[in-house]
Every structure is written in C-alpha cells, then in structure tokens.
Design a protein around this motif. Structure first.
Motif, PDB file in Angstrom:
ATOM      1  N   ALA A 124       0.830  -1.207   0.000  1.00 49.26           N
ATOM      2  CA  ALA A 124       0.000   0.000   0.000  1.00 49.26           C
ATOM      3  C   ALA A 124       0.863   1.255   0.000  1.00 49.26           C
ATOM      4  CB  ALA A 124      -0.923  -0.008   1.213  1.00 49.26           C
ATOM      5  N   GLY A 125       1.991   1.181   0.708  1.00 48.54           N
ATOM      6  CA  GLY A 125       2.910   2.317   0.708  1.00 48.54           C
ATOM      7  C   GLY A 125       3.470   2.609  -0.672  1.00 48.54           C
ATOM      8  N   LEU A 126       3.810   1.574  -1.412  1.00 45.68           N
ATOM      9  CA  LEU A 126       4.282   1.781  -2.786  1.00 45.68           C
ATOM     10  C   LEU A 126       3.188   2.380  -3.658  1.00 45.68           C
ATOM     11  CD1 LEU A 126       6.345  -1.502  -3.378  1.00 45.68           C
ATOM     12  CD2 LEU A 126       7.238   0.798  -2.999  1.00 45.68           C
ATOM     13  N   GLN A 127       1.967   1.925  -3.471  1.00 39.72           N
ATOM     14  CA  GLN A 127       0.856   2.513  -4.234  1.00 39.72           C
ATOM     15  C   GLN A 127       0.686   3.986  -3.904  1.00 39.72           C
ATOM     16  OE1 GLN A 127      -2.298  -0.225  -3.130  1.00 39.72           O
ATOM     17  NE2 GLN A 127      -2.194  -1.253  -5.125  1.00 39.72           N
ATOM     18  N   SER A 128       0.984   4.375  -2.651  1.00 42.70           N
ATOM     19  CA  SER A 128       0.827   5.781  -2.245  1.00 42.70           C
ATOM     20  C   SER A 128       1.830   6.700  -2.934  1.00 42.70           C
ATOM     21  CB  SER A 128       0.957   5.913  -0.726  1.00 42.70           C
ATOM     22  OG  SER A 128       2.304   5.791  -0.292  1.00 42.70           O
ATOM     23  N   ILE A 129       2.930   6.133  -3.444  1.00 43.00           N
ATOM     24  CA  ILE A 129       3.879   6.954  -4.208  1.00 43.00           C
ATOM     25  C   ILE A 129       3.779   6.630  -5.707  1.00 43.00           C
ATOM     26  CG2 ILE A 129       5.456   7.415  -2.293  1.00 43.00           C
ATOM     27  CD1 ILE A 129       7.279   5.190  -3.353  1.00 43.00           C
ATOM     28  N   ASP A 130       2.576   6.152  -6.079  1.00 43.14           N
ATOM     29  CA  ASP A 130       2.192   5.999  -7.481  1.00 43.14           C
ATOM     30  C   ASP A 130       2.917   4.865  -8.210  1.00 43.14           C
ATOM     31  OD1 ASP A 130       0.510   6.798  -9.584  1.00 43.14           O
ATOM     32  OD2 ASP A 130       2.130   7.932 -10.535  1.00 43.14           O
ATOM     33  N   VAL A 131       3.261   3.814  -7.488  1.00 42.95           N
ATOM     34  CA  VAL A 131       3.798   2.619  -8.142  1.00 42.95           C
ATOM     35  C   VAL A 131       2.612   1.759  -8.575  1.00 42.95           C
ATOM     36  CG1 VAL A 131       5.214   0.545  -7.910  1.00 42.95           C
ATOM     37  CG2 VAL A 131       5.911   2.677  -6.785  1.00 42.95           C
ATOM     38  N   LYS A 132       2.554   1.449  -9.853  1.00 45.72           N
ATOM     39  CA  LYS A 132       1.422   0.732 -10.427  1.00 45.72           C
ATOM     40  C   LYS A 132       1.892  -0.553 -11.101  1.00 45.72           C
ATOM     41  CE  LYS A 132       0.413   4.193 -13.120  1.00 45.72           C
ATOM     42  NZ  LYS A 132       1.492   5.077 -12.691  1.00 45.72           N
ATOM     43  N   LYS A 133       0.919  -1.361 -11.495  1.00 45.21           N
ATOM     44  CA  LYS A 133       1.202  -2.591 -12.227  1.00 45.21           C
ATOM     45  C   LYS A 133       2.078  -2.291 -13.445  1.00 45.21           C
ATOM     46  CE  LYS A 133      -1.084  -6.299 -14.825  1.00 45.21           C
ATOM     47  NZ  LYS A 133      -2.384  -6.845 -15.291  1.00 45.21           N
ATOM     48  N   GLY A 134       3.146  -3.057 -13.589  1.00 46.07           N
ATOM     49  CA  GLY A 134       4.052  -2.903 -14.726  1.00 46.07           C
ATOM     50  C   GLY A 134       5.206  -1.953 -14.494  1.00 46.07           C
ATOM     51  N   ASP A 135       5.110  -1.092 -13.448  1.00 41.66           N
ATOM     52  CA  ASP A 135       6.227  -0.191 -13.144  1.00 41.66           C
ATOM     53  C   ASP A 135       7.419  -0.996 -12.640  1.00 41.66           C
ATOM     54  OD1 ASP A 135       4.821   2.073 -13.837  1.00 41.66           O
ATOM     55  OD2 ASP A 135       4.218   2.551 -11.780  1.00 41.66           O
ATOM     56  N   ARG A 136       8.628  -0.516 -12.934  1.00 43.21           N
ATOM     57  CA  ARG A 136       9.833  -1.187 -12.479  1.00 43.21           C
ATOM     58  C   ARG A 136      10.382  -0.507 -11.226  1.00 43.21           C
ATOM     59  NH1 ARG A 136       8.111  -0.598 -17.237  1.00 43.21           N
ATOM     60  NH2 ARG A 136       9.863   0.632 -17.981  1.00 43.21           N
ATOM     61  N   VAL A 137      10.774  -1.337 -10.258  1.00 45.57           N
ATOM     62  CA  VAL A 137      11.302  -0.860  -8.981  1.00 45.57           C
ATOM     63  C   VAL A 137      12.635  -1.555  -8.731  1.00 45.57           C
ATOM     64  CG1 VAL A 137      10.934  -0.770  -6.490  1.00 45.57           C
ATOM     65  CG2 VAL A 137       8.984  -0.471  -8.050  1.00 45.57           C
ATOM     66  N   ILE A 138      13.677  -0.782  -8.483  1.00 45.22           N
ATOM     67  CA  ILE A 138      14.991  -1.333  -8.148  1.00 45.22           C
ATOM     68  C   ILE A 138      15.084  -1.506  -6.633  1.00 45.22           C
ATOM     69  CG2 ILE A 138      17.477  -0.854  -8.049  1.00 45.22           C
ATOM     70  CD1 ILE A 138      16.720  -1.609 -10.832  1.00 45.22           C
ATOM     71  N   ILE A 139      15.538  -2.672  -6.198  1.00 42.09           N
ATOM     72  CA  ILE A 139      15.736  -2.953  -4.775  1.00 42.09           C
ATOM     73  C   ILE A 139      17.228  -3.173  -4.550  1.00 42.09           C
ATOM     74  CG2 ILE A 139      15.212  -4.545  -2.888  1.00 42.09           C
ATOM     75  CD1 ILE A 139      12.541  -5.144  -4.323  1.00 42.09           C
ATOM     76  N   TYR A 140      17.838  -2.252  -3.816  1.00 45.45           N
ATOM     77  CA  TYR A 140      19.281  -2.304  -3.513  1.00 45.45           C
ATOM     78  C   TYR A 140      19.403  -2.395  -2.003  1.00 45.45           C
ATOM     79  CZ  TYR A 140      24.231  -0.806  -3.715  1.00 45.45           C
ATOM     80  OH  TYR A 140      25.604  -0.720  -3.609  1.00 45.45           O
ATOM     81  N   MET A 141      19.240  -3.611  -1.480  1.00 42.32           N
ATOM     82  CA  MET A 141      19.079  -3.819  -0.048  1.00 42.32           C
ATOM     83  C   MET A 141      20.044  -4.889   0.461  1.00 42.32           C
ATOM     84  SD  MET A 141      16.477  -1.980   1.237  1.00 42.32           S
ATOM     85  CE  MET A 141      15.483  -2.818   2.465  1.00 42.32           C
ATOM     86  N   PRO A 142      20.418  -4.774   1.732  1.00 42.82           N
ATOM     87  CA  PRO A 142      21.179  -5.860   2.350  1.00 42.82           C
ATOM     88  C   PRO A 142      20.266  -7.057   2.564  1.00 42.82           C
ATOM     89  CG  PRO A 142      20.590  -4.227   3.994  1.00 42.82           C
ATOM     90  CD  PRO A 142      20.144  -3.676   2.670  1.00 42.82           C
ATOM     91  N   LEU A 143      20.837  -8.142   3.048  1.00 40.61           N
ATOM     92  CA  LEU A 143      20.057  -9.366   3.242  1.00 40.61           C
ATOM     93  C   LEU A 143      19.290  -9.267   4.556  1.00 40.61           C
ATOM     94  CD1 LEU A 143      19.308 -12.034   2.018  1.00 40.61           C
ATOM     95  CD2 LEU A 143      21.324 -13.056   3.068  1.00 40.61           C
ATOM     96  N   THR A 144      18.127  -8.604   4.488  1.00 38.22           N
ATOM     97  CA  THR A 144      17.275  -8.365   5.646  1.00 38.22           C
ATOM     98  C   THR A 144      15.830  -8.709   5.282  1.00 38.22           C
ATOM     99  OG1 THR A 144      16.850  -6.082   4.979  1.00 38.22           O
ATOM    100  CG2 THR A 144      18.739  -6.459   6.430  1.00 38.22           C
ATOM    101  N   PRO A 145      14.947  -8.868   6.274  1.00 44.95           N
ATOM    102  CA  PRO A 145      13.537  -9.098   5.965  1.00 44.95           C
ATOM    103  C   PRO A 145      12.917  -7.979   5.139  1.00 44.95           C
ATOM    104  CG  PRO A 145      13.979  -9.672   8.236  1.00 44.95           C
ATOM    105  CD  PRO A 145      15.224  -9.020   7.719  1.00 44.95           C
ATOM    106  N   GLU A 146      13.395  -6.737   5.338  1.00 48.50           N
ATOM    107  CA  GLU A 146      12.830  -5.625   4.576  1.00 48.50           C
ATOM    108  C   GLU A 146      13.077  -5.785   3.083  1.00 48.50           C
ATOM    109  OE1 GLU A 146      12.890  -4.577   8.698  1.00 48.50           O
ATOM    110  OE2 GLU A 146      14.523  -5.295   7.400  1.00 48.50           O
ATOM    111  N   GLY A 147      14.221  -6.394   2.711  1.00 47.37           N
ATOM    112  CA  GLY A 147      14.466  -6.667   1.296  1.00 47.37           C
ATOM    113  C   GLY A 147      13.472  -7.663   0.743  1.00 47.37           C
TER     114      GLY A 147
END
Length: 635
Positions: A124-147
């Motif tokens: 829901a948080g991603l949707q609040s910043i206008d991330v929609k179906k088909g949009d690409r999101v880069i995840i540059y995270m350490p090995l944590t549950p948040e990743g």
C-alpha cells in the motif's frame, strides 16, 4: 564460442550410492514424475500448476513459437496469493516463514501471518507513491527481511522488481536503474559485512544523481539519523508502512514478476525477465522434488536476494511451498568459523543450500571447525552456482553428511541451473547415486543434451555444448529491452537454448559441467562478463586498453587477472600505488565481485588481425600451457 575439444581419456569417477540410512529419511521420490513428464511434459506441468491458487485457472500449458514460449497463459494469479495468503489466513498463519539471523547472531522470526501483514502494508505504501502494475522498482538492499518484504510487495501490486546485489558499486547500480527504466529505488542506510558498515544509501544516492526518471528513493533506516543529508527524493520506508493494506492484484500468468541482471559474453549485463505463473510452478516444485523440503522443515540458504538462488530459494520457492526459510546477513566465517554450524545445530536445520566456494573454504580450514557441533538434523546439503569439484564433494559428504556408509545422516547433492532458467535443471536427486564431478541428470520435464555446433548429440565422454531442447515453465521469457539478444540464445544452436556452458555426458546420462564457452567469468559462483571488467578498467585515467581472464582459485573457483596497457605519461608510474588505484577504481564501479585479484602491466595484447583480443592466449600463458594455433594472431 570456444570450439569444443575432444576430451582426454580418464578413469570413470565412481558412482556412490546414497546410504540407506539417508534414503529412509527422505520424503519424496521423483521417479513417477520423471516418467510422467517423459511421456507428456506439458500435461505434467499443467497438473503441477493446478495445485496452486489461481483467480482464473489455466487450461493450457505450453505455447511455443521458437524462440518465444508461454506457460499457463490463459490463467490469472498473483504469486503472493500462493506465497502468503493461502498460509496467512489458515492454520499455518503461526508457522515460521522467515528466520533471519543478523551478523552478530540475533534471530528474528516472522510468521506467515506477520509477513503477510508487513507485505500488505508496504505494498500500500508503494501505491501511495504511485507505483502501479508494470512499473519497475529497483531494490538495492542488504540481506534483511525488509528486502524480502520489498520484493513481495512489488509482486503483490503487479510492479516488476529488479534486485541489485548490495555489493555492487554505484556505476553498476546506475546501469541497471537506467536499463530497467525504474521510477523508484529502495535501499537501506547500511549493510553489515565482517563487522563493518557498508554505506548503501550513499551509493544509491550517487547512482541516481543524474537520473531524472527516478521519482523516489525509499530509505530503510537501520541506524537513526546516520545520514543527515538526504537526496530530495528520499522517503522513509517505515512511513510507507502506515498507508493501509493492499490486496493482491490479479495478473496474467505471463505478466512479468521480476527482472534480474546477469552478465552476458558481450556488452552490459542483460535483464532476464521471469513471470508470475511459470516461475512460481517451477521453483516451488523443486523444493519438494529435488531438495526434499516440506512444511515444518527448516531450509537454510546462504545465498543473497541479489542473485537468482536468493530469488528462488530464499523468497519465492520456500514461501510458495509453505516451508520455513532461514537466511543470514554477513560472511559465513564471521565473527568466527563456527557461526554457520552453530546455527544449524541451534535451529535444527534440515536442508542446507550453499555454494561450492563455501565448502572449499571450510575444507581448507579443516574439519576441526565442525567437530564441536551436532549436525545430525541435516538430511540434504545442496550445492549450486559453480562446479562442485570431487574433492569438495567427498569432504562435505564425510564431514557434513556423516560419510558414505550406513549411519550417514545426510547426502550432498549437486545441481546446475542459471539465472535464465530460474530453477534446477540438471541435478543429482538425494535418492540417486552420486558421481562426484558430475552435476547429475536432467530433472523432470527437462530435455537437456550435449551437442556439437550443428546440434547433433556428441558421443559419450566427448566435450560439447550444453543445450535445452524445449522450454520448461521457470525459464526466462525474454531479455528486457533486447529481443534480439533473447532470440540469439535460442537460435545460436539448432538443438535449442544455448546455455553458454561446455559439458560432457557419461553412459548413464550424468552430465559434467566443464566451464564456459564464452567470455564470462565465474567468481565464487557469481557470473560477470569480461567486457564489464574491461570497461571499468579502461575508464581509469591511466589505462588505455585492458583484457581480463579467469585463473583458477582454490576457494573462489576463478579469480580475475587483468592485463592493462597504460596511457602515455603513466609508463614511469608502474608500481604498487598505481595498481592499487586501478583496483579500487574497478571496485567502486563494479563492487567486490568484479575486482581484479591482480593487475599486470603489458606493452601489447595478443589480437587477431581483425583486432579481437585473444584471451585464450593470455589464459594459456598464465597457466603455462601451449596457446595452440596462432595463425590468426596479428603480426
């Protein structure tokens, strides 16, 4: 491609039966699946697919118009319905989904109910910043549950995630953000490695500095106010968790789930595209059928979410299968060499998935490292990512599995696959005889062979090209933005998909992986193109031209050896300082995995008359071997 050479005659490796004491502990026998798939692979995979949750159940399996193929294309689902919802709303909601271990051995357990809630909120948080179906999101995270939560949240709303290993540098990250066309980057302030902080936010902020297409940089703060100066596009990860909850968005089985970048033989890394339906079916199938993992088991994977093993067997495969996955941030021998084995004993790990590099490291340290610990809960130790040499197999079987005789408690199994394939393709099932030095046989639903350049099967014991004749569900559907490169891997050899690996088959159908046929290096199981390293080298102000090769390394398998020609004005500065400067420059661009182990300054490089660098000549010289035919060498 390297032309396959006739293999030298050698003694056939011994086939070693799995001890009966181990067979009795195994729960799954794949033989019926193998026979069913051999009769009708499409019907077999459709039967597997129908065991999952679909918003619209598929009625068809494969549709193939080479090089393009689809699986279950008339079906609709969302992989998170199968990885989360079907467990989080039933009796399994209190079952452990994730056991995350910090570098200092603190354990954090997330049940299926808790993980489902966190994913709903971040989606829901991603949707609040206008991330929609088909949009690409880069995840540059350490090995944590948040990743993991970020990956699942993207999937839940139909966005396409692309995880970039948090050991890569700013230049490599920027290239992947640009190629994917990502509008959001998710990162953390720091990662931990051997007790030191890695400033991930600074790297991410540098990477997006001139990328106007990036709207938001989402920051997960692990240390309060570590960064007082933020890029103006920065938003807080935890604030996004307060925006409500998001239901899973139904998507077509063929809609993209993620893009994962891997090195090819030329040019920049290629973005391999995997989809919700086929990837889900293929990866989860092998949790039970190869690794013998079932609900209630603890599955410990030592990979990272930045690689395909982490996607398939830290996140999607275990969760879709309803099992418990354990993963840990940090190096396997830090803070001491007993940390992995303490964790296996403490949490009663049943299946360990690790890399041959890790086994070779502990083999070098000696079995005394293991002796203080009770490893008897283990029943399978699986290795993939690079060749598992016979010596490492024998050491691991003896000291992790309890030997090859009755009384053994575990079996060490090899398996081969690639980012492009998504899931195990060739392997040695725990019930089968092991043949050290051989990855195993094609698994259920896989049609693999070793062929010559014309696509004809080569004789037993002769080197050839490893190909996949027909698609299976977890195979990639394309290369992002580059349909020509995707078509090339299917059209390069008449027999089928070309893996880029050289191989050899024995009389029982076991396949040995002999190395790459292209200019791709394999460092500790991580593929990196020679072109990527060479491009980074020549971007240093002192380097005019460069070539790199892989040389054998007793721990990593291969280490990068670089040959450089210096620019005018730098010839007199050859020394430790200049070499260190070049190495650190490459480290900044590519991260540790692309960093040369050695720099050799040369006056010229061996080239063909057309100007192509002959790396085989450099490799032969480095190994003290005959470089072979030099008639095409530039005069």
């Amino acid at each position: 491609m390297t032309e396959p050479q006739a293999s030298q005659p050698q003694a056939a490796p011994q086939r070693i039966p799995t001890p009966r004491s181990v067979v009795q502990r195994l729960q799954y026998d794949p033989q019926a699946d193998i026979e069913r798939a051999a009769q009708d692979a499409e019907a077999f995979w459709l039967e597997q697919a129908k065991t999952f949750v679909w918003t619209k159940e598929p009625g068809q399996a494969l549709k193939w118009d080479r090089p393009h193929h689809t699986w279950f294309a008339d079906g609709e689902t969302n992989i998170t319905l199968n990885a989360l919802d079907r467990y989080a709303k039933g009796e399994a909601r209190t079952r452990a989904a994730l056991i995350w271990i910090t570098e200092d051995e603190q354990a954090h357990i997330y049940t299926y109910g808790t993980l489902h809630d966190r994913v709903e909120r971040f989606a829901a948080g991603l949707q609040s910043i206008d991330v929609k179906k088909g949009d690409r999101v880069i995840i540059y995270m350490p090995l944590t549950p948040e990743g993991v939560i970020a990956m699942l949240a993207c999937a839940r709303i139909g966005a396409v995630h692309s995880v970039v290993y948090a050991g890569l540098g700013a230049g490599a990250l920027r290239d992947r953000i640009e190629d994917a066309g990502a509008k959001v980057v998710i990162t953390a302030d720091v990662g931990y490695r051997r007790g030191k902080l890695v400033d991930l936010y600074a790297i991410a902020a540098e990477a997006i500095q001139e990328l106007v297409g990036v709207d938001y940089l989402v920051l997960h703060e692990r240390i309060t106010n570590l960064h007082r100066e933020h890029d103006s596009r920065t938003v807080d990860f935890q604030e996004l968790m307060k925006q409500g909850k998001a239901e899973a968005v139904p998507v077509n089985a063929e809609d993209p789930l993620f893009i994962l970048y891997t090195s090819g033989s030329t040019g920049k890394p290629k973005g391999v595209v995997h989809t919700h339906g086929g990837y889900m079916v293929g990866t989860s199938y092998h949790m039970k059928a190869l690794y013998d993992v079932h609900p209630g088991d603890v599955f410990f994977c030592t990979s990272d979410i930045g690689w395909i093993v982490g996607h398939s067997y830290i996140v999607y495969g275990p969760l879709v299968s309803g099992s418990t996955i354990m993963f840990r941030e940090g190096a396997p021998d830090f803070p001491d060499t007993g940390v992995l084995w303490r964790l296996i004993e403490k949490f009663g790990v049943n299946v360990l998935f690790t890399a041959p590099t890790t086994l070779r490291m502990f083999m070098k340290l000696g079995e005394q490292v293991l002796k203080p610990y009770d490893l008897s809960t283990l029943r399978v130790v699986a290795c993939a990512g690079e060749a598992l040499n016979p010596e490492a197999w024998r050491w691991a079987q003896e000291h992790l599995g309890g030997g090859t005789g009755e009384g053994a408690h575990a079996v060490v199994i090899d398996n081969w696959w690639q980012t492009e394939l998504g899931a195990p393709t060739i392997g040695t099932h725990p019930r089968w005889d092991a043949k050290p030095g051989y990855a195993g046989k094609p698994l259920a639903g896989v049609d693999a062979d070793v062929v010559d350049e014309q696509g004809n099967p080569v004789p037993v014991g002769q080197q050839g090209y490893l190909v996949i004749r027909k698609p299976f569900p977890s195979m990639m559907r394309g290369i992002h933005g580059n349909p020509e490169k995707y078509a090339a891997v299917w059209n390069e050899n008449p027999a089928g998909y070309t893996s880029g690996d050289l191989a050899m088959k024995d009389e029982h159908g076991y396949i040995s992986i002999l190395g790459r046929s292209d200019d791709v290096l394999s460092v500790a199981g991580h593929r990196i193109g020679s072109a990527d390293v060479e491009d980074a080298l020549v971007s240093h102000p002192a380097v005019a031209e460069a070539a790199v090769i892989g040389v054998p390394d007793s721990i990593k398998g291969e280490a990068i050896h670089a040959y450089v020609i210096l620019r005018r004005g730098f010839e007199g500065q050859v020394g430790r300082g200049l070499r260190a400067s070049i190495i650190e420059h490459v480290r900044h661009i590519l991260g540790p995995i692309g960093t040369p182990a050695a720099i050799e300054v040369v006056e010229s490089l061996p080239k063909t008359r057309s100007g192509k660098i002959m790396r085989r000549v450099l490799r032969a010289q480095a190994m003290g071997q005959d470089p072979g035919d030099l008639t095409t060498l530039e005069g």
